[in-house]
Motif scaffolding. Structure first.
Motif, PDB file in Angstrom:
ATOM      1  N   SER A  74       0.837  -1.209   0.000  1.00 38.91           N
ATOM      2  CA  SER A  74       0.000   0.000   0.000  1.00 38.91           C
ATOM      3  C   SER A  74       0.867   1.252   0.000  1.00 38.91           C
ATOM      4  N   LEU A  75       1.965   1.221   0.769  1.00 37.98           N
ATOM      5  CA  LEU A  75       2.863   2.370   0.857  1.00 37.98           C
ATOM      6  C   LEU A  75       3.537   2.643  -0.483  1.00 37.98           C
ATOM      7  N   LEU A  76       3.998   1.594  -1.150  1.00 34.98           N
ATOM      8  CA  LEU A  76       4.626   1.766  -2.470  1.00 34.98           C
ATOM      9  C   LEU A  76       3.635   2.336  -3.486  1.00 34.98           C
ATOM     10  N   THR A  77       2.400   1.874  -3.424  1.00 35.85           N
ATOM     11  CA  THR A  77       1.364   2.388  -4.319  1.00 35.85           C
ATOM     12  C   THR A  77       1.108   3.866  -4.056  1.00 35.85           C
ATOM     13  N   LEU A  78       1.026   4.240  -2.780  1.00 35.69           N
ATOM     14  CA  LEU A  78       0.784   5.635  -2.416  1.00 35.69           C
ATOM     15  C   LEU A  78       1.966   6.526  -2.792  1.00 35.69           C
ATOM     16  N   ILE A  79       3.190   6.015  -2.623  1.00 34.51           N
ATOM     17  CA  ILE A  79       4.379   6.788  -3.000  1.00 34.51           C
ATOM     18  C   ILE A  79       4.373   7.055  -4.502  1.00 34.51           C
ATOM     19  N   SER A  80       4.108   6.013  -5.279  1.00 32.77           N
ATOM     20  CA  SER A  80       4.080   6.144  -6.735  1.00 32.77           C
ATOM     21  C   SER A  80       3.011   7.154  -7.173  1.00 32.77           C
ATOM     22  N   VAL A  87      -0.811  10.470 -19.126  1.00 38.21           N
ATOM     23  CA  VAL A  87      -0.658   9.020 -19.295  1.00 38.21           C
ATOM     24  C   VAL A  87       0.691   8.575 -18.746  1.00 38.21           C
ATOM     25  N   PHE A  88       1.734   9.344 -19.046  1.00 35.37           N
ATOM     26  CA  PHE A  88       3.077   9.005 -18.585  1.00 35.37           C
ATOM     27  C   PHE A  88       3.155   8.978 -17.061  1.00 35.37           C
ATOM     28  N   LEU A  89       2.539   9.982 -16.417  1.00 41.01           N
ATOM     29  CA  LEU A  89       2.645  10.096 -14.961  1.00 41.01           C
ATOM     30  C   LEU A  89       1.750   9.123 -14.203  1.00 41.01           C
ATOM     31  N   PHE A  90       0.597   8.792 -14.790  1.00 40.59           N
ATOM     32  CA  PHE A  90      -0.382   8.046 -13.992  1.00 40.59           C
ATOM     33  C   PHE A  90      -0.644   6.608 -14.448  1.00 40.59           C
ATOM     34  N   SER A  91      -0.053   6.195 -15.560  1.00 42.10           N
ATOM     35  CA  SER A  91      -0.331   4.827 -16.038  1.00 42.10           C
ATOM     36  C   SER A  91       0.198   3.769 -15.066  1.00 42.10           C
ATOM     37  N   ILE A  92       1.442   3.923 -14.597  1.00 39.70           N
ATOM     38  CA  ILE A  92       2.001   2.935 -13.663  1.00 39.70           C
ATOM     39  C   ILE A  92       1.327   3.003 -12.296  1.00 39.70           C
ATOM     40  N   PRO A  93       1.105   4.212 -11.708  1.00 35.92           N
ATOM     41  CA  PRO A  93       0.393   4.242 -10.425  1.00 35.92           C
ATOM     42  C   PRO A  93      -0.999   3.620 -10.492  1.00 35.92           C
ATOM     43  N   PHE A  94      -1.743   3.883 -11.561  1.00 40.85           N
ATOM     44  CA  PHE A  94      -3.080   3.290 -11.679  1.00 40.85           C
ATOM     45  C   PHE A  94      -2.987   1.780 -11.890  1.00 40.85           C
ATOM     46  N   LEU A 116      -0.678  -0.045 -10.529  1.00 38.70           N
ATOM     47  CA  LEU A 116      -0.428  -0.528  -9.170  1.00 38.70           C
ATOM     48  C   LEU A 116      -1.723  -0.594  -8.359  1.00 38.70           C
ATOM     49  N   VAL A 117      -2.555   0.436  -8.493  1.00 44.03           N
ATOM     50  CA  VAL A 117      -3.823   0.457  -7.755  1.00 44.03           C
ATOM     51  C   VAL A 117      -4.713  -0.711  -8.176  1.00 44.03           C
ATOM     52  N   ILE A 118      -4.821  -0.931  -9.490  1.00 44.85           N
ATOM     53  CA  ILE A 118      -5.688  -2.001  -9.998  1.00 44.85           C
ATOM     54  C   ILE A 118      -5.153  -3.378  -9.607  1.00 44.85           C
ATOM     55  N   VAL A 119      -3.834  -3.575  -9.814  1.00 43.93           N
ATOM     56  CA  VAL A 119      -3.231  -4.874  -9.513  1.00 43.93           C
ATOM     57  C   VAL A 119      -3.301  -5.175  -8.020  1.00 43.93           C
ATOM     58  N   ASN A 120      -2.918  -4.205  -7.201  1.00 42.92           N
ATOM     59  CA  ASN A 120      -2.852  -4.450  -5.765  1.00 42.92           C
ATOM     60  C   ASN A 120      -4.215  -4.502  -5.090  1.00 42.92           C
ATOM     61  N   SER A 121      -5.237  -3.959  -5.734  1.00 45.58           N
ATOM     62  CA  SER A 121      -6.588  -4.094  -5.170  1.00 45.58           C
ATOM     63  C   SER A 121      -7.024  -5.561  -5.186  1.00 45.58           C
ATOM     64  N   ASN A 122      -6.451  -6.328  -6.121  1.00 45.10           N
ATOM     65  CA  ASN A 122      -6.759  -7.765  -6.169  1.00 45.10           C
ATOM     66  C   ASN A 122      -6.280  -8.498  -4.918  1.00 45.10           C
ATOM     67  N   LEU A 123      -5.238  -7.957  -4.301  1.00 48.67           N
ATOM     68  CA  LEU A 123      -4.711  -8.580  -3.088  1.00 48.67           C
ATOM     69  C   LEU A 123      -5.754  -8.584  -1.976  1.00 48.67           C
ATOM     70  N   PHE A 124      -6.593  -7.555  -1.971  1.00 53.31           N
ATOM     71  CA  PHE A 124      -7.624  -7.455  -0.940  1.00 53.31           C
ATOM     72  C   PHE A 124      -8.914  -8.161  -1.363  1.00 53.31           C
ATOM     73  N   LEU A 125      -9.039  -8.447  -2.675  1.00 51.93           N
ATOM     74  CA  LEU A 125     -10.226  -9.153  -3.168  1.00 51.93           C
ATOM     75  C   LEU A 125     -10.056 -10.666  -3.155  1.00 51.93           C
ATOM     76  N   LEU A 126      -8.800 -11.133  -3.291  1.00 47.22           N
ATOM     77  CA  LEU A 126      -8.541 -12.573  -3.381  1.00 47.22           C
ATOM     78  C   LEU A 126      -9.101 -13.384  -2.216  1.00 47.22           C
ATOM     79  N   PRO A 127      -8.982 -12.901  -0.953  1.00 44.37           N
ATOM     80  CA  PRO A 127      -9.531 -13.698   0.147  1.00 44.37           C
ATOM     81  C   PRO A 127     -11.028 -13.973   0.012  1.00 44.37           C
TER      82      PRO A 127
END
Length: 198
Positions: A8-14, A37-44, A46-57
């Motif tokens: 979560s911290l890495l996502t927020l930093i990005s 697009v350049f500034l926000f493609s990777i952070p978004f 990260l948000v989409i990918v890492n949200s799966n971590l909380f959905l998987l359970p």
């Protein structure tokens, strides 16, 4: 829990760095395409990918299956977050005119992924249930046999890849691809031998 906090911290930093650079007009334009697009493609991403971590359970049933693989899954997400955040910050620094050698990110990124994979693979042992079909049992058994031999070469290969950053610039990619090739060949050989001798 610590891994989830780090992710979560890495996502927020990005995301925070991108918002800061955009708000302060630190980069007026980029040859890589639209600034937004350049500034926000990777952070978004990260948000989409890492949200799966909380959905998987909630998605993986029964819950016992998820608990067996939880640490491994979290390690994979953490390594992916580290790689994407490092890439994002490196690209921003490059566009801002700060000299940075992006080639260094190749062995660093792949090395982190290999070390994480080595520590994670042994956790993904499949159960041999008596109620399963013979084909399922055979498939699970083969998976369990060939999986573990990958761990040690991946771990050593990952560490050697990290050390590639200390090589002269012209030798970094040569050293990286040499280690990558040797790691994969040794892993496949060890798995094949384990399968044959089982």
């Amino acid at each position: 829990m610590i891994k989830k906090i780090c992710i979560s911290l890495l996502t927020l930093i990005s995301l925070g760095v991108s918002i800061y650079v955009f708000a302060t007009n630190s980069v007026e334009r980029t040859s890589y395409g639209s600034l937004e697009v350049f500034l926000f493609s990777i952070p978004f991403t990260l948000v989409i990918v890492n949200s799966n971590l909380f959905l998987l359970p909630k998605l993986i049933k029964p819950q016992e299956d998820y608990l067996r693989f939880q640490k491994g899954i979290e390690s994979i997400f953490l390594s992916l977050s580290l790689v994407l955040t490092a890439l994002h910050l490196g690209l921003i620094l490059l566009v801002m005119g700060i000299e940075i050698n992006l080639i260094l990110l190749v062995p660093l990124s792949v090395g982190i992924v290999f070390i994480t994979t080595a520590n994670t693979l042994p956790r993904f042992q499949l159960e041999l249930l008596p109620s399963s079909s013979q084909l399922t049992k055979s498939t699970h058994q083969v998976w369990n046999i060939v999986l573990r031999p990958f761990s040690f070469p991946f771990f050593i290969g990952g560490i050697l890849m990290l050390l590639c950053v200390f090589l002269p610039e012209q030798l970094i990619l040569i050293g990286f691809f040499t280690i990558l090739s040797c790691t994969l060949l040794i892993s496949i050989y060890r798995s094949f031998r384990a399968y044959k001798t089982h």
